[in-house]
Design a protein around this motif. Structure first.
Motif, PDB file in Angstrom:
ATOM      1  N   SER A  16     -34.586  12.711  30.339  1.00 21.55           N
ATOM      2  CA  SER A  16     -35.777  13.538  30.255  1.00 21.55           C
ATOM      3  C   SER A  16     -35.821  14.507  31.425  1.00 21.55           C
ATOM      4  O   SER A  16     -35.629  14.108  32.574  1.00 21.55           O
ATOM      5  CB  SER A  16     -37.031  12.671  30.293  1.00 21.55           C
ATOM      6  OG  SER A  16     -38.181  13.492  30.379  1.00 21.55           O
ATOM      7  N   ILE A  17     -36.090  15.775  31.108  1.00 21.64           N
ATOM      8  CA  ILE A  17     -36.245  16.773  32.168  1.00 21.64           C
ATOM      9  C   ILE A  17     -37.711  17.023  32.479  1.00 21.64           C
ATOM     10  O   ILE A  17     -38.031  17.828  33.348  1.00 21.64           O
ATOM     11  CB  ILE A  17     -35.554  18.101  31.795  1.00 21.64           C
ATOM     12  CG1 ILE A  17     -36.162  18.690  30.519  1.00 21.64           C
ATOM     13  CG2 ILE A  17     -34.061  17.906  31.638  1.00 21.64           C
ATOM     14  CD1 ILE A  17     -35.644  20.071  30.197  1.00 21.64           C
ATOM     15  N   THR A  18     -38.608  16.314  31.794  1.00 17.57           N
ATOM     16  CA  THR A  18     -40.043  16.554  31.997  1.00 17.57           C
ATOM     17  C   THR A  18     -40.739  15.445  32.759  1.00 17.57           C
ATOM     18  O   THR A  18     -41.869  15.623  33.210  1.00 17.57           O
ATOM     19  CB  THR A  18     -40.740  16.724  30.637  1.00 17.57           C
ATOM     20  OG1 THR A  18     -40.502  15.567  29.837  1.00 17.57           O
ATOM     21  CG2 THR A  18     -40.208  17.947  29.924  1.00 17.57           C
ATOM     22  N   ILE A  19     -40.090  14.298  32.925  1.00 16.78           N
ATOM     23  CA  ILE A  19     -40.670  13.219  33.716  1.00 16.78           C
ATOM     24  C   ILE A  19     -39.770  12.942  34.908  1.00 16.78           C
ATOM     25  O   ILE A  19     -38.553  13.135  34.850  1.00 16.78           O
ATOM     26  CB  ILE A  19     -40.881  11.934  32.892  1.00 16.78           C
ATOM     27  CG1 ILE A  19     -39.555  11.406  32.335  1.00 16.78           C
ATOM     28  CG2 ILE A  19     -41.888  12.174  31.779  1.00 16.78           C
ATOM     29  CD1 ILE A  19     -39.678  10.074  31.610  1.00 16.78           C
ATOM     30  N   THR A  20     -40.352  12.505  35.993  1.00 16.75           N
ATOM     31  CA  THR A  20     -39.570  12.220  37.191  1.00 16.75           C
ATOM     32  C   THR A  20     -39.345  10.729  37.372  1.00 16.75           C
ATOM     33  O   THR A  20     -38.349  10.322  37.962  1.00 16.75           O
ATOM     34  CB  THR A  20     -40.267  12.780  38.441  1.00 16.75           C
ATOM     35  OG1 THR A  20     -41.584  12.231  38.527  1.00 16.75           O
ATOM     36  CG2 THR A  20     -40.335  14.290  38.376  1.00 16.75           C
ATOM     37  N   SER A  43     -31.636  15.945  38.244  1.00 15.86           N
ATOM     38  CA  SER A  43     -33.006  16.443  38.128  1.00 15.86           C
ATOM     39  C   SER A  43     -33.810  15.749  37.044  1.00 15.86           C
ATOM     40  O   SER A  43     -34.980  16.080  36.844  1.00 15.86           O
ATOM     41  CB  SER A  43     -32.997  17.950  37.864  1.00 15.86           C
ATOM     42  OG  SER A  43     -32.403  18.237  36.626  1.00 15.86           O
ATOM     43  N   TYR A  44     -33.201  14.792  36.328  1.00 15.05           N
ATOM     44  CA  TYR A  44     -33.981  14.177  35.271  1.00 15.05           C
ATOM     45  C   TYR A  44     -33.933  12.659  35.292  1.00 15.05           C
ATOM     46  O   TYR A  44     -32.950  12.044  35.693  1.00 15.05           O
ATOM     47  CB  TYR A  44     -33.589  14.692  33.884  1.00 15.05           C
ATOM     48  CG  TYR A  44     -32.136  14.954  33.648  1.00 15.05           C
ATOM     49  CD1 TYR A  44     -31.269  13.952  33.269  1.00 15.05           C
ATOM     50  CD2 TYR A  44     -31.626  16.253  33.765  1.00 15.05           C
ATOM     51  CE1 TYR A  44     -29.943  14.196  33.018  1.00 15.05           C
ATOM     52  CE2 TYR A  44     -30.282  16.514  33.519  1.00 15.05           C
ATOM     53  CZ  TYR A  44     -29.454  15.483  33.146  1.00 15.05           C
ATOM     54  OH  TYR A  44     -28.124  15.744  32.908  1.00 15.05           O
ATOM     55  N   GLU A  74     -40.726  10.211  25.298  1.00 15.12           N
ATOM     56  CA  GLU A  74     -40.714  10.915  26.580  1.00 15.12           C
ATOM     57  C   GLU A  74     -39.341  11.504  26.895  1.00 15.12           C
ATOM     58  O   GLU A  74     -39.208  12.300  27.820  1.00 15.12           O
ATOM     59  CB  GLU A  74     -41.119   9.954  27.705  1.00 15.12           C
ATOM     60  CG  GLU A  74     -42.535   9.415  27.586  1.00 15.12           C
ATOM     61  CD  GLU A  74     -43.593  10.424  27.958  1.00 15.12           C
ATOM     62  OE1 GLU A  74     -43.239  11.558  28.355  1.00 15.12           O
ATOM     63  OE2 GLU A  74     -44.791  10.088  27.845  1.00 15.12           O
ATOM     64  N   TYR A  75     -38.324  11.122  26.143  1.00 15.00           N
ATOM     65  CA  TYR A  75     -36.947  11.520  26.432  1.00 15.00           C
ATOM     66  C   TYR A  75     -36.474  12.534  25.411  1.00 15.00           C
ATOM     67  O   TYR A  75     -36.545  12.297  24.212  1.00 15.00           O
ATOM     68  CB  TYR A  75     -36.037  10.295  26.441  1.00 15.00           C
ATOM     69  CG  TYR A  75     -36.422   9.296  27.516  1.00 15.00           C
ATOM     70  CD1 TYR A  75     -37.447   8.372  27.302  1.00 15.00           C
ATOM     71  CD2 TYR A  75     -35.788   9.296  28.756  1.00 15.00           C
ATOM     72  CE1 TYR A  75     -37.827   7.472  28.295  1.00 15.00           C
ATOM     73  CE2 TYR A  75     -36.149   8.398  29.744  1.00 15.00           C
ATOM     74  CZ  TYR A  75     -37.180   7.490  29.511  1.00 15.00           C
ATOM     75  OH  TYR A  75     -37.556   6.616  30.500  1.00 15.00           O
ATOM     76  N   GLU A  76     -35.968  13.666  25.901  1.00 17.34           N
ATOM     77  CA  GLU A  76     -35.584  14.757  25.009  1.00 17.34           C
ATOM     78  C   GLU A  76     -34.134  14.666  24.535  1.00 17.34           C
ATOM     79  O   GLU A  76     -33.799  15.210  23.487  1.00 17.34           O
ATOM     80  CB  GLU A  76     -35.760  16.113  25.720  1.00 17.34           C
ATOM     81  CG  GLU A  76     -37.187  16.432  26.153  1.00 17.34           C
ATOM     82  CD  GLU A  76     -37.484  15.968  27.558  1.00 17.34           C
ATOM     83  OE1 GLU A  76     -38.592  16.216  28.034  1.00 17.34           O
ATOM     84  OE2 GLU A  76     -36.593  15.342  28.186  1.00 17.34           O
ATOM     85  N   TYR A 130     -35.055  10.185  38.702  1.00 16.18           N
ATOM     86  CA  TYR A 130     -34.011  11.189  38.923  1.00 16.18           C
ATOM     87  C   TYR A 130     -33.198  10.910  40.184  1.00 16.18           C
ATOM     88  O   TYR A 130     -31.999  11.172  40.231  1.00 16.18           O
ATOM     89  CB  TYR A 130     -34.628  12.586  39.001  1.00 16.18           C
ATOM     90  CG  TYR A 130     -35.465  12.829  40.233  1.00 16.18           C
ATOM     91  CD1 TYR A 130     -36.778  12.390  40.303  1.00 16.18           C
ATOM     92  CD2 TYR A 130     -34.941  13.491  41.331  1.00 16.18           C
ATOM     93  CE1 TYR A 130     -37.555  12.602  41.429  1.00 16.18           C
ATOM     94  CE2 TYR A 130     -35.707  13.717  42.469  1.00 16.18           C
ATOM     95  CZ  TYR A 130     -37.008  13.262  42.508  1.00 16.18           C
ATOM     96  OH  TYR A 130     -37.769  13.470  43.624  1.00 16.18           O
TER      97      TYR A 130
END
Length: 124
Positions: free
Chosen positions: A98-102, A30-31, A110-112, A52
């Motif tokens: 990252s779970i916030t960008i596809t 999913s990320y 941008e990467y958590e 992803y």
């Protein structure tokens, strides 16, 4: 999300390495993910990224044609194939998620989630 990078080592110029990034925790598929590197005395820089699904990839200009990013969502693992290595490729390579960008983006903010890094040393 926990990331574990591996596969670094010492290689001669012109050689190849394959880096792996194993993920655990939330759903890997999913990320978006990326590879960054940091050479001694230099800032961390983007190397390659993958969406992803694996359907979209992005590379830094200096790596195009030499490096290949891929992922196996069934194995929760991302890869970076490094070919035609140069001494300038010597760095610690980090994987990131990252779970916030596809789709992959080159900005590190941008990467958590980040792995611990794996050292690639290319001798001349």
């Amino acid at each position: 999300v926990q990331l574990q990078a591996s596969g670094g080592g010492l290689v001669q110029a012109g050689g190849s390495l394959r880096l792996s990034c194993a993920a655990s925790g939330r759903s890997f598929s999913s990320y978006a993910m990326g590879w960054f590197r940091q050479a001694p005395g230099k800032e961390r820089e983007f190397v390659a990224g993958i969406s992803y699904s694996g359907g979209h990839t992005m590379y830094a200009d200096s790596e195009k044609g030499r490096f290949t990013i891929s992922r196996d969502n069934a194995k929760n693992t991302m890869y970076l194939q490094l070919n035609s290595l140069k001494p300038d490729d010597t760095a610690v390579y980090y994987c990131a998620a990252s779970i916030t960008i596809t789709r992959p983006l080159p900005q590190s903010y941008e990467y958590e989630y980040w792995g611990q890094g794996t050292l690639v040393t290319v001798s001349s």
